[in-house]
Design a protein around this motif. Sequence first.
Motif, short mmCIF file in Angstrom:
data_model
loop_
_atom_site.label_atom_id
_atom_site.label_comp_id
_atom_site.label_asym_id
_atom_site.label_seq_id
_atom_site.Cartn_x
_atom_site.Cartn_y
_atom_site.Cartn_z
N ALA A 47 8.39 -21.10 -43.09
CA ALA A 47 8.01 -21.19 -41.67
C ALA A 47 8.98 -22.02 -40.84
O ALA A 47 9.22 -21.72 -39.66
CB ALA A 47 6.59 -21.75 -41.55
N ASP A 48 9.55 -23.06 -41.43
CA ASP A 48 10.45 -23.96 -40.68
C ASP A 48 11.91 -23.54 -40.73
O ASP A 48 12.76 -24.14 -40.08
CB ASP A 48 10.31 -25.39 -41.21
N GLN A 49 12.21 -22.50 -41.48
CA GLN A 49 13.60 -22.05 -41.66
C GLN A 49 14.05 -21.26 -40.43
O GLN A 49 13.27 -20.48 -39.87
CB GLN A 49 13.67 -21.16 -42.91
N PRO A 50 15.31 -21.45 -39.99
CA PRO A 50 15.80 -20.60 -38.89
C PRO A 50 15.73 -19.13 -39.30
O PRO A 50 16.15 -18.76 -40.40
CB PRO A 50 17.25 -21.06 -38.70
N ALA A 51 15.21 -18.30 -38.41
CA ALA A 51 15.02 -16.88 -38.74
C ALA A 51 16.33 -16.20 -39.10
O ALA A 51 16.37 -15.30 -39.94
CB ALA A 51 14.34 -16.16 -37.57
N GLY A 52 17.42 -16.63 -38.46
CA GLY A 52 18.71 -16.02 -38.73
C GLY A 52 19.23 -16.30 -40.13
O GLY A 52 20.16 -15.61 -40.60
N ASP A 53 18.67 -17.30 -40.82
CA ASP A 53 19.10 -17.62 -42.18
C ASP A 53 18.37 -16.79 -43.23
O ASP A 53 18.72 -16.86 -44.42
CB ASP A 53 18.87 -19.12 -42.47
N LEU A 54 17.37 -16.03 -42.82
CA LEU A 54 16.64 -15.22 -43.79
C LEU A 54 17.50 -14.05 -44.27
O LEU A 54 18.33 -13.52 -43.52
CB LEU A 54 15.37 -14.63 -43.14
N TYR B 97 18.10 -10.14 -45.20
CA TYR B 97 17.71 -8.99 -44.36
C TYR B 97 16.29 -8.52 -44.66
O TYR B 97 15.51 -8.25 -43.75
CB TYR B 97 18.70 -7.83 -44.54
N GLY B 98 15.95 -8.41 -45.94
CA GLY B 98 14.62 -7.96 -46.30
C GLY B 98 13.53 -8.87 -45.77
O GLY B 98 12.48 -8.42 -45.31
N HIS B 99 13.80 -10.18 -45.78
CA HIS B 99 12.83 -11.14 -45.25
C HIS B 99 12.75 -11.05 -43.73
O HIS B 99 11.68 -11.28 -43.15
CB HIS B 99 13.18 -12.56 -45.69
N GLN B 100 13.85 -10.69 -43.09
CA GLN B 100 13.79 -10.47 -41.64
C GLN B 100 12.90 -9.29 -41.31
O GLN B 100 12.18 -9.30 -40.30
CB GLN B 100 15.20 -10.27 -41.08
N ARG B 101 12.93 -8.26 -42.15
CA ARG B 101 12.03 -7.12 -41.95
C ARG B 101 10.56 -7.56 -42.10
O ARG B 101 9.70 -7.14 -41.32
CB ARG B 101 12.33 -6.00 -42.96
N LEU B 102 10.29 -8.41 -43.08
CA LEU B 102 8.93 -8.91 -43.26
C LEU B 102 8.52 -9.79 -42.07
O LEU B 102 7.35 -9.77 -41.65
CB LEU B 102 8.83 -9.72 -44.56
N PRO C 179 10.10 -0.10 -42.80
CA PRO C 179 9.76 -1.49 -43.15
C PRO C 179 10.24 -1.93 -44.52
O PRO C 179 10.41 -3.13 -44.76
CB PRO C 179 8.23 -1.50 -43.09
N THR C 180 10.47 -1.00 -45.47
CA THR C 180 10.86 -1.42 -46.82
C THR C 180 12.37 -1.46 -47.01
O THR C 180 12.84 -1.81 -48.09
CB THR C 180 10.23 -0.51 -47.90
N GLN C 181 13.13 -1.12 -45.98
CA GLN C 181 14.59 -1.16 -46.10
C GLN C 181 15.04 -2.59 -46.37
O GLN C 181 14.70 -3.52 -45.65
CB GLN C 181 15.22 -0.64 -44.80
N GLY C 182 15.79 -2.78 -47.43
CA GLY C 182 16.30 -4.10 -47.77
C GLY C 182 15.36 -4.95 -48.61
O GLY C 182 15.70 -6.08 -48.96
N LEU C 183 14.19 -4.43 -48.94
CA LEU C 183 13.24 -5.20 -49.75
C LEU C 183 13.49 -4.96 -51.24
O LEU C 183 13.88 -3.86 -51.65
CB LEU C 183 11.80 -4.81 -49.42
N SER C 184 13.23 -5.99 -52.04
CA SER C 184 13.32 -5.84 -53.49
C SER C 184 12.11 -5.06 -53.99
O SER C 184 11.14 -4.84 -53.25
CB SER C 184 13.33 -7.23 -54.14
#
Length: 240
Positions: free
Chosen positions: A134-141, A143-148, A167-172
């Motif tokens: 939650a406290d992490q800069p969004a830009g540091d996520l 790609y898959g986590h940015q989709r989430l 929505p699942t592009q880039g997800l493990s």
Amino acid sequence: MGVAAVSLLTTSGLTRHFSGIHAVEGVDFTLEAGEIRALIGSNGAGKTTLVSMICGRIPPSAGEIHFDGRDITRWPAHRRIMAGMAYTFQISSIYAGLPVFENVALAARRKRRGRAAEAATQEALMRVGLWERADQPAGDLAYGHQRLLEIAMGLAQSPRLLILDEPTQGLSEGEIAAFKALIRELAPATTILLIEHNMSVVMELAERVTVMDMGRILAEGTPAEIRANRAVQAAYLGTG
């Protein structure tokens, strides 16, 4: 006798032309409340143009859109959000310089204020598995986590209709499994329209599948019906 399904969204004759290109042509589409629907088709089939008209990003050249019994064809995007519609791309790309929490809180504040917005933000982040970030800069996520994160931004608005574009592009694999569990948990309280190329996700999640080809609806049916449809096999699944 069973209870008749209630249509949450309908389009009639929905059409969009770009400089003579017929991106979407005369689409009649119905989405029942509480269902999980997949929208599939090859690149350029008209999927994104169709949902962009539904959510108010672009106006139709012709046709009508009704949501929850109201004609929303000429409504601006923000009014559709307030009526209960959320679209991952419409919510916006993430704000890279802001913390993950604040990205979701900005979306939550479209519908709520104060502690209610904070509670909705926390719940959405926990649902997609990002609360620990939650406290992490969004830009540091990744790609898959940015989709989430985009999905969390949608959930924070408690939409009646959630439209998810790839929505699942880039997800493990593990994240995809968690995503499928999340979608099953959301329905039927939230109606889901899923634009997805991952056919295993489509076939496992969707109750019905709509196939687009060259701006028109080629076929609709259950996953089994779509898999067996010869026209779909030839046009999209590559098995015709």
